[in-house]
Write an enzyme that holds these catalytic residues in place. Sequence first.
Site, PDB file in Angstrom:
ATOM      1  N   HIS A   1      17.192 -14.790 -30.702  1.00 51.87           N
ATOM      2  CA  HIS A   1      17.816 -13.744 -31.800  1.00 51.87           C
ATOM      3  C   HIS A   1      19.139 -14.483 -32.360  1.00 51.87           C
ATOM      4  CE1 HIS A   1      15.640 -10.173 -31.102  1.00 51.87           C
ATOM      5  NE2 HIS A   1      15.564 -10.590 -29.716  1.00 51.87           N
TER       6      HIS A   1
ATOM      7  N   ASP B   1      16.697 -11.868 -24.275  1.00 56.67           N
ATOM      8  CA  ASP B   1      15.307 -11.618 -24.477  1.00 56.67           C
ATOM      9  C   ASP B   1      14.652 -12.300 -25.697  1.00 56.67           C
ATOM     10  OD1 ASP B   1      17.320 -10.526 -26.196  1.00 56.67           O
ATOM     11  OD2 ASP B   1      15.789  -8.965 -26.844  1.00 56.67           O
ATOM     12  N   GLU B   2      13.459 -12.214 -25.598  1.00 55.60           N
ATOM     13  CA  GLU B   2      12.637 -12.690 -26.849  1.00 55.60           C
ATOM     14  C   GLU B   2      12.760 -13.944 -27.272  1.00 55.60           C
ATOM     15  OE1 GLU B   2      11.248  -8.050 -28.535  1.00 55.60           O
ATOM     16  OE2 GLU B   2      12.895  -9.056 -29.379  1.00 55.60           O
ATOM     17  N   ASN B   3      13.065 -14.927 -26.298  1.00 53.63           N
ATOM     18  CA  ASN B   3      13.122 -16.052 -26.908  1.00 53.63           C
ATOM     19  C   ASN B   3      11.558 -16.908 -26.581  1.00 53.63           C
ATOM     20  OD1 ASN B   3      13.359 -18.872 -27.300  1.00 53.63           O
ATOM     21  ND2 ASN B   3      14.331 -19.215 -25.354  1.00 53.63           N
TER      22      ASN B   3
END
Lengths: 688, 688
Positions: free
Chosen positions: A252, A332-334
């Site tokens: 992000h 998150d969401e890497n």
Amino acid sequence: MKYLLVLLLAGFTSGAQIQKEQLNLMPWPQSIVLNDGSFTLTKNFKVNITGNPNPRIFGGVTRFLRRLDGRTGIFFEQGFIAKLNEVPTAELQINCTKSGKIALYEDESYHLDISQNKITINATSDLGALHGLETLLQLLQNNGTSFYFPNSQISDFPRFTWRGLMIDAARHFQPVDVIKRNIDALAAMKMNVFHWHLVDDQGWRIEMKKHTKLIELASDGLYYTQEEIKSIVKYADERGILIVPEIDVPGHGSAILTAYPEIGSKVTTLTGGTSEKNIQGTAIATYGIERNAGIFSPTLDPSNPKTYQLLSEFFDEVCPLFPGSYFHIGGDENEGKDWDANPKIQEFKKKNKLANNHELQTYFTMQLVPMLKKHGKQLMGWEEILTKNMSKEAIIHSWRGPNEGVMAGQSLVDAVKKGYKTVLSNGYYIDLMYPVESHYLNDPMPKGADLSAEEKERILGGEATMWTELATPATIDSRVWPRTAAIAERLWSAETVIDVPNMRKRLDVVSFRLEELGLTHIRNKAVILRNIANNQSIKSLSEFSNVCEPLKGYKRNKGGTEYQMYSPLTLFADACTPDAKDALAFDDAVSQYLANKSPENKAKVAAYLNKWIAVNKGLNELSSNAPLVQPILPLAKKLNDISEQLLLVLDNKSTLKAEDLQKLVEECDSKDYADVELAVYKSLKKLI
Amino acid sequence: MKYLLVLLLAGFTSGAQIQKEQLNLMPWPQSIVLNDGSFTLTKNFKVNITGNPNPRIFGGVTRFLRRLDGRTGIFFEQGFIAKLNEVPTAELQINCTKSGKIALYEDESYHLDISQNKITINATSDLGALHGLETLLQLLQNNGTSFYFPNSQISDFPRFTWRGLMIDAARHFQPVDVIKRNIDALAAMKMNVFHWHLVDDQGWRIEMKKHTKLIELASDGLYYTQEEIKSIVKYADERGILIVPEIDVPGHGSAILTAYPEIGSKVTTLTGGTSEKNIQGTAIATYGIERNAGIFSPTLDPSNPKTYQLLSEFFDEVCPLFPGSYFHIGGDENEGKDWDANPKIQEFKKKNKLANNHELQTYFTMQLVPMLKKHGKQLMGWEEILTKNMSKEAIIHSWRGPNEGVMAGQSLVDAVKKGYKTVLSNGYYIDLMYPVESHYLNDPMPKGADLSAEEKERILGGEATMWTELATPATIDSRVWPRTAAIAERLWSAETVIDVPNMRKRLDVVSFRLEELGLTHIRNKAVILRNIANNQSIKSLSEFSNVCEPLKGYKRNKGGTEYQMYSPLTLFADACTPDAKDALAFDDAVSQYLANKSPENKAKVAAYLNKWIAVNKGLNELSSNAPLVQPILPLAKKLNDISEQLLLVLDNKSTLKAEDLQKLVEECDSKDYADVELAVYKSLKKLI
């Protein structure tokens, strides 16, 4: 003589004896005993404070009085309360043993005792006393001419110590007043944590005095000044709320990397130049603030010392703004795409014996632990940080579920079994427009899991998460409230408090009362509809909005690119909410009719059907001078068509073939118009 | 072929040719030419900026796009505009010659040219361009499916250079978001001055870093931090608004003297002590923050050097917060009681040959001139500062009228004749709940007075004044808007623009559009009514509020003591506004009926009467569970009773004696209930 006395006493009470079921308390207290009689509110009502509370109690009591006079119209004589023991003879006596700390594990209990002439709130600290005042406000009753509190004894305390709301101020910036009014609402619902998501792909929202590029290049001018942050922290402290800030890294990262591309992971292959000067090699990529929703590849470079130097400097500037003990670093969401494609990072992994990107991310996160510890802060992160070498001090924020291809809340169980403290957000994603029931019945304590007492204790509580891809300052309140109040009850009240219809009944009143705090969740609906109606009557739109709900899950913003961060959110779907008001009532009417086809029950169902026929007519009339009504018309027509047929069915006059009727109903199961769905589809189906 | 071409062109226009009378522009432009055809708005619409504007234009254009997409639901491709000449091919071209200064006498003119495929705004500076964008937004038209701008040429500039709104943040503190949204509305109405009344008897509202006692003792914790003030100044600058701060001295001094009693004028005679130690003499009086409304005696001591030392220090801290060239020092309503009673002050007057308190106040005010000049600021004060030795640089703020025992606006004529510049507020006291017409027809240029051109030039303009004895953050917008928009037109447009019905028609649309700026003047009515209705239907309350107006002038708060600054303003009167919505429409219906007693005209009148009978019934039903409805019932009953009788009268069936009917109507001329009056009384009277 005795008989007369009884009569006289009855005369003093302000109406019939109230029953527990009539009380609209939320979260429901741990223990409540109702007694005969009541305390009638008059102009002479006064409050007195004794003990050793934190001075936040003075503002709390002053606000309590203003809310009470606002509701009742009674002109109390007390204005601003600023001292202990100002009115020793006051009817409401508040006593606190000590000053409350804005932290986890504080004693937030209170005892509230209401009798004919006196009310007392006893609490360990002002935090409990503030909760007691909220309960007292919720106990307010009235008959036709006066207001009163029912005589009662309440002993109350929270089940979980972490009862939070997250607001994403990165996707759509949410100005100071949005944050403040939501903090007021959190306090009213006895919640105690505000998690402030301040940095994401779509923007960096914290004024930086040293690293001004973050603001100049990565905020679009939409950020909180450090003074504003301090004022919000103070505001939250005064209301017993802990603030947990979040800077989301290493994924992000679009906003951070727009300002500091040199710490990004992406490599650009250069080929070109001129015939004289041939350019070949890699160069730093450039980044831009993200305008879409979704998961993007910009990621900080974990192999670059400058990454840690900058992050350490960021934390040095940001941490002192937040006195609380927790700092959320996202995590998150890497997806690691840019890591895989970067030879330098691959080499770094090998050199440091990091088997995969998970281990690389753990390496990265572990560098942040001391940076935060330096400022007395414990690291918290989304569940992806839960890897084998992660510090046991880290708090794991459980969020994923079936949509992310894992079992709902699995990480919560994993975390506590491995010795981590954890907070649940899976099931509390209020931005996804699911009905209140689904959140309400989602208990942080997993049902099936075999957890020891010690493991259970590591479940700190839960947090509603309000992501703002599709929420502006004008609409966010209606996405957060009233559903978050039901989540507040789940986190505060006993595990056994799970009666959904009862919750719904109370929630309706709680939602109404939340307006007094400045929340716009009710009032702004008419604002949106007036704009759609182009200053014509909003009656039809309003009635139609009572049976429509915004598309759920991630369906509204297909691929994350339909709406950009500056796209209009002044549409019909933005005026609609989950738990569409008329849908449940219609379903009840249908059920009653199917159980007993009496003329009265038939009339109730028919009234709805006739209303929707009129709505369709009304919307068509409106549309001739209101282009924004056009996208709604096809759906209103479908509801009109099935309503017309069902009216015939009710009278046994329908000449339509069963399959054609079926088809008409199925037409109502549409997600193709105006980003909403008809919440009455299933109930309509029951009628054929 | 020619014929076909004409047809094709007609096909391109978005509907029938529009007439000037259909445009809802406010303030009405100086010159407007409508041409055939129109510019149809599509997703591809883009803006381009050229020239040398101040960077405030970028935010202005970005906000313009967001308002336009909010209204139309069109997903424009442009997000945040931050550079000159970003899209040279854009349909809307804005060119500014120079950077606008936030000051008086700036060139605020603009030329707006709309044709089939192109729109241009040419302005001397960004200030004019921002005005042009507001006009363009107001020009937006639609048919059933699309939005368009009519082809036109507008040349526009303001008639007066000072077009202001004052908000009193002392009586009821008005938080940052209230100020900001009102600044947005000022900009939308092409106003350019925000006068911020920051200090009065009821509180000091400016954070003071050196003189912290002002905040600790005299603000109740309700004040703007210096950072908040700076952020508001910046916000105003970005919208072309000059801020004129006010610290009201030497009268209205309760708050200042609560912190610094030593500079007060009041002397207390001490008698007492013990028999051993007899105390006799005078001592400094103590003061408290004022909780009531009215004129109070606490006044600064003009004979005390410490008064000037402190004021000078206050200005040293406050002036740098405000870059504008004007500072308002109040100077009003000093009745001099404490001066007369203070022997030291009387002696000072004699010594300095000051014949009376007026001369003493002039002496006082003249000491402030250099304190402000030091910071590059010119002194402004309410008209009481206009005395013979007052500096000619002072700006005289004309406010008094018959209520204060003088001729309306007399001071304005006196001031310009004596060589002072002046601003008119008499006739613009919007807190007094007078109808919009009265403000609209109040021209700053006095009709009868024989003024030279030079004298006329000294009339800078006017200012609406919003005093907040009876206005909270929840109600203030409905007190300011929409009436201030009509005042804005008076100050901007030609003197000849005075058609009241036409203004009213446009004002209705302007008021609706102001909602998009976050103003709560429409939406908060329902909030107040929901609270009164105790979460029951607000239909009857809403309909009754459409014929009720808050008591006018100073009638609502008798003696200034009925409402204290913390009394509830959540009552029925707070939901009502001047220019009650149904009153005018009913009056029209009555007039039509009296002119022609056709069945249709009779039906129209009867519909209102029947509605009010239903309202009375509805309110009575509500009241059984809503104590706040009780105070309204007697008035609703009066309207019910006359309505019942008038229905009989319409049918020639009334058996009531004329005098009894007369009596029933006169009952409706009541100011005794719920702080409201029936706005239909005069129209009802016409029917008998």
